[in-house]
Design a protein around this motif. Structure first.
Motif, mmCIF file in Angstrom:
data_model
loop_
_atom_site.group_PDB
_atom_site.id
_atom_site.type_symbol
_atom_site.label_atom_id
_atom_site.label_comp_id
_atom_site.label_asym_id
_atom_site.label_seq_id
_atom_site.Cartn_x
_atom_site.Cartn_y
_atom_site.Cartn_z
ATOM 1 N N VAL A 177 0.842 -1.188 0.000
ATOM 2 C CA VAL A 177 0.000 0.000 0.000
ATOM 3 C C VAL A 177 0.879 1.240 0.000
ATOM 4 O O VAL A 177 1.931 1.276 0.664
ATOM 5 C CB VAL A 177 -0.915 0.020 1.241
ATOM 6 C CG1 VAL A 177 -1.674 1.333 1.354
ATOM 7 C CG2 VAL A 177 -1.878 -1.157 1.219
ATOM 8 N N ALA A 178 0.445 2.261 -0.733
ATOM 9 C CA ALA A 178 1.074 3.579 -0.659
ATOM 10 C C ALA A 178 0.044 4.568 -0.132
ATOM 11 O O ALA A 178 -1.133 4.486 -0.472
ATOM 12 C CB ALA A 178 1.574 4.030 -2.028
ATOM 13 N N ILE A 179 0.498 5.479 0.712
ATOM 14 C CA ILE A 179 -0.377 6.524 1.250
ATOM 15 C C ILE A 179 0.124 7.860 0.735
ATOM 16 O O ILE A 179 1.212 8.317 1.104
ATOM 17 C CB ILE A 179 -0.395 6.536 2.783
ATOM 18 C CG1 ILE A 179 -0.773 5.168 3.336
ATOM 19 C CG2 ILE A 179 -1.374 7.602 3.293
ATOM 20 C CD1 ILE A 179 -0.626 5.064 4.851
ATOM 21 N N PRO A 207 6.203 2.790 -4.978
ATOM 22 C CA PRO A 207 6.730 1.513 -5.467
ATOM 23 C C PRO A 207 5.883 0.955 -6.607
ATOM 24 O O PRO A 207 4.653 1.082 -6.614
ATOM 25 C CB PRO A 207 6.664 0.613 -4.227
ATOM 26 C CG PRO A 207 6.750 1.558 -3.078
ATOM 27 C CD PRO A 207 5.999 2.774 -3.506
ATOM 28 N N SER A 208 6.543 0.326 -7.538
ATOM 29 C CA SER A 208 5.850 -0.151 -8.741
ATOM 30 C C SER A 208 4.914 -1.323 -8.472
ATOM 31 O O SER A 208 4.056 -1.628 -9.295
ATOM 32 C CB SER A 208 6.879 -0.560 -9.797
ATOM 33 O OG SER A 208 7.708 -1.619 -9.315
ATOM 34 N N ASP A 209 5.070 -1.972 -7.296
ATOM 35 C CA ASP A 209 4.253 -3.155 -7.028
ATOM 36 C C ASP A 209 3.057 -2.879 -6.121
ATOM 37 O O ASP A 209 2.401 -3.819 -5.665
ATOM 38 C CB ASP A 209 5.105 -4.264 -6.410
ATOM 39 C CG ASP A 209 5.712 -3.871 -5.064
ATOM 40 O OD1 ASP A 209 5.730 -2.659 -4.757
ATOM 41 O OD2 ASP A 209 6.173 -4.769 -4.330
ATOM 42 N N VAL A 210 2.742 -1.591 -5.854
ATOM 43 C CA VAL A 210 1.619 -1.312 -4.959
ATOM 44 C C VAL A 210 0.318 -1.828 -5.560
ATOM 45 O O VAL A 210 0.104 -1.763 -6.770
ATOM 46 C CB VAL A 210 1.477 0.189 -4.628
ATOM 47 C CG1 VAL A 210 2.680 0.706 -3.868
ATOM 48 C CG2 VAL A 210 1.203 1.015 -5.853
ATOM 49 N N ARG A 211 -0.530 -2.338 -4.683
ATOM 50 C CA ARG A 211 -1.855 -2.803 -5.110
ATOM 51 C C ARG A 211 -2.940 -1.790 -4.765
ATOM 52 O O ARG A 211 -4.046 -1.865 -5.300
ATOM 53 C CB ARG A 211 -2.168 -4.144 -4.446
ATOM 54 C CG ARG A 211 -1.218 -5.263 -4.868
ATOM 55 C CD ARG A 211 -1.571 -6.566 -4.189
ATOM 56 N NE ARG A 211 -2.942 -6.978 -4.455
ATOM 57 C CZ ARG A 211 -3.536 -8.013 -3.863
ATOM 58 N NH1 ARG A 211 -2.878 -8.725 -2.955
ATOM 59 N NH2 ARG A 211 -4.781 -8.340 -4.152
ATOM 60 N N ALA A 212 -2.616 -0.886 -3.831
ATOM 61 C CA ALA A 212 -3.612 0.097 -3.407
ATOM 62 C C ALA A 212 -2.921 1.401 -3.048
ATOM 63 O O ALA A 212 -1.798 1.398 -2.530
ATOM 64 C CB ALA A 212 -4.402 -0.418 -2.208
ATOM 65 N N PRO A 229 -4.642 -4.122 -11.656
ATOM 66 C CA PRO A 229 -5.163 -2.770 -11.474
ATOM 67 C C PRO A 229 -4.943 -2.268 -10.043
ATOM 68 O O PRO A 229 -5.153 -3.008 -9.078
ATOM 69 C CB PRO A 229 -6.656 -2.912 -11.781
ATOM 70 C CG PRO A 229 -6.750 -4.130 -12.647
ATOM 71 C CD PRO A 229 -5.670 -5.048 -12.176
ATOM 72 N N VAL A 230 -4.499 -1.022 -9.935
ATOM 73 C CA VAL A 230 -4.298 -0.397 -8.628
ATOM 74 C C VAL A 230 -5.640 0.150 -8.133
ATOM 75 O O VAL A 230 -6.359 0.819 -8.868
ATOM 76 C CB VAL A 230 -3.258 0.727 -8.713
ATOM 77 C CG1 VAL A 230 -3.148 1.462 -7.377
ATOM 78 C CG2 VAL A 230 -1.897 0.178 -9.126
ATOM 79 N N THR A 231 -5.969 -0.144 -6.884
ATOM 80 C CA THR A 231 -7.207 0.344 -6.272
ATOM 81 C C THR A 231 -6.918 1.616 -5.489
ATOM 82 O O THR A 231 -5.952 1.673 -4.715
ATOM 83 C CB THR A 231 -7.803 -0.703 -5.314
ATOM 84 O OG1 THR A 231 -8.027 -1.916 -6.036
ATOM 85 C CG2 THR A 231 -9.110 -0.222 -4.718
ATOM 86 N N LEU A 232 -7.732 2.637 -5.685
ATOM 87 C CA LEU A 232 -7.615 3.871 -4.918
ATOM 88 C C LEU A 232 -8.636 3.857 -3.789
ATOM 89 O O LEU A 232 -9.780 3.442 -3.969
ATOM 90 C CB LEU A 232 -7.858 5.095 -5.810
ATOM 91 C CG LEU A 232 -6.932 5.282 -7.008
ATOM 92 C CD1 LEU A 232 -7.198 6.635 -7.661
ATOM 93 C CD2 LEU A 232 -5.468 5.153 -6.621
ATOM 94 N N HIS A 233 -8.226 4.341 -2.625
ATOM 95 C CA HIS A 233 -9.097 4.377 -1.456
ATOM 96 C C HIS A 233 -9.205 5.815 -0.948
ATOM 97 O O HIS A 233 -8.253 6.357 -0.376
ATOM 98 C CB HIS A 233 -8.548 3.476 -0.345
ATOM 99 C CG HIS A 233 -8.598 2.021 -0.662
ATOM 100 N ND1 HIS A 233 -9.675 1.225 -0.341
ATOM 101 C CD2 HIS A 233 -7.705 1.217 -1.307
ATOM 102 C CE1 HIS A 233 -9.446 -0.017 -0.745
ATOM 103 N NE2 HIS A 233 -8.254 -0.046 -1.333
ATOM 104 N N GLY A 234 -10.366 6.434 -1.177
ATOM 105 C CA GLY A 234 -10.656 7.736 -0.616
ATOM 106 C C GLY A 234 -11.549 7.585 0.602
ATOM 107 O O GLY A 234 -11.951 6.477 0.982
ATOM 108 N N SER A 235 -11.889 8.725 1.209
ATOM 109 C CA SER A 235 -12.672 8.703 2.445
ATOM 110 C C SER A 235 -14.052 9.327 2.301
ATOM 111 O O SER A 235 -14.872 9.210 3.218
ATOM 112 C CB SER A 235 -11.908 9.451 3.548
ATOM 113 O OG SER A 235 -10.641 8.885 3.784
#
Length: 261
Positions: free
Chosen positions: A108-110, A167-172, A198-204
Motif C-alpha cells: 500500500v502507498a499513502i 513503489p511499482s508493485d503497490v496494489r492500493a 489494477p491499482v485500487t484507490l481508497h478515498g474517504s
C-alpha cells in the motif's frame, strides 16, 4: 437536515457531493479558508486556529453536523474542534482509508500532504490497521495547492513526482488528502504499471458522508421532490463556489443547488 463541511479549500467537494448523492434534500454549508491555503505546511497550532475559525463560521448556520473534510485538520485540530463545538454540534473527522486498503493484502502507498506524512497520527493508523502489510508513505508537496487552483500543469507535475516515489508493485493507494480525490483518475493512471494488476484507490468521502448521516439519524430523503440548498463561506465571508471548483464534476454537481447567503 443541514450538513456543514469544512476544509482549507475545495477538498471538501468530494464529501459534499457524497452527502448530496445520499441525501439530495439536505441543505449544505461549505466553509473553507482560501486566504490561508495551503494548511499542509502550517504548524499544528496555526492549523488548529484556522480550523476553529472556519468551523465557527459554519456553526453560525446552525447545521445538524459538521464534517471536517480535511485530513490535515483532522490530524491536528479534531480534539480542539470537538471540545469547542460538541455536544451541541456533532463533529465528524476524516481518517485516511488505511484499514480497507490494507485488507487487500498490500503493498500500500499513502499519498498525503507533507504535514500528514510521517505524523504520529498517520503512523499510529498504519500500526493499528496495516499490520504486516508493506506501507509506503508518499509526501505530495504542492498537489493540494495545484488542485485548489485547478492548475493542470502543476497537477501533472505534482502527480508525476509522487508517482515516482510510489513503489511499482503497490496494489492500493490511499488518498490521504481530500483534495486528491478530485484528481483520482489522474493519480490512478500515474501509478498503474504495465503488466501489473489494477491499482485500487481508497478515498474517504463516501464513508465520512455516511458516518455523518448516521450521527444525525439521516436515512432516506424526506421528500424526493425537495432539493437542498447551498451556502458557501470563504474565510468567513458569504460567497459563491470558487471558479476552480467548477473544473471538477463534484463542484458542478453542487453548483446546481439553490444558493443561500
Amino acid at each position: 437536515m443541514k450538513i456543514a463541511l469544512m476544509d482549507s479549500g475545495i477538498g471538501l467537494l468530494p464529501t459534499a457531493a457524497a452527502v448530496r448523492r445520499l441525501r439530495p434534500d439536505a441543505d449544505l454549508v461549505l466553509s473553507s479558508d482560501p486566504d490561508g491555503m495551503p494548511w499542509g505546511p502550517r504548524t499544528a497550532q496555526d492549523v488548529t486556529a484556522r480550523a476553529l475559525a472556519v468551523a465557527r463560521a459554519a456553526a453560525r448556520h446552525r447545521p445538524d453536523a459538521l464534517i471536517i473534510a480535511c485530513n490535515t485538520a483532522s490530524v491536528h485540530a479534531l480534539p480542539a474542534l470537538r471540545a469547542a463545538l460538541e455536544p451541541g454540534l456533532p463533529v465528524i473527522g476524516t481518517v485516511p482509508a488505511i484499514k480497507p486498503a490494507a485488507a487487500d493484502g498490500g503493498p500500500v502507498a499513502i499519498w498525503a500532504t507533507p504535514a500528514t506524512t510521517g505524523s504520529p497520527y498517520q503512523r499510529a493508523l498504519i500500526r493499528d490497521f496495516a499490520g504486516s502489510v508493506a506501507v509506503t508513505e508518499v509526501p505530495c508537496p504542492g498537489l493540494a495547492d495545484a488542485v485548489q487552483h485547478a492548475d493542470e500543469a502543476a497537477i501533472d507535475r505534482a502527480v508525476a513526482a509522487a508517482a515516482a516515489l510510489t513503489p511499482s508493485d503497490v496494489r492500493a493507494v490511499v488518498l490521504g488528502c481530500t483534495h486528491y480525490e478530485l484528481v483520482a483518475e489522474r493519480i490512478r493512471a500515474a501509478v498503474q504499471r504495465a503488466g501489473r494488476p489494477p491499482v485500487t484507490l481508497h478515498g474517504s468521502a463516501g464513508a465520512v458522508a455516511a458516518q455523518a448521516l448516521r450521527r444525525v439519524g439521516g436515512g432516506a430523503p424526506l421528500s424526493a421532490e425537495r432539493a437542498g440548498t447551498l451556502a458557501v463561506i470563504l474565510s468567513g465571508r458569504p460567497a459563491e463556489l470558487p471558479e476552480a471548483a467548477l473544473a471538477y464534476a463534484q463542484g458542478r454537481l453542487l453548483k446546481a443547488l439553490s444558493p443561500v447567503r
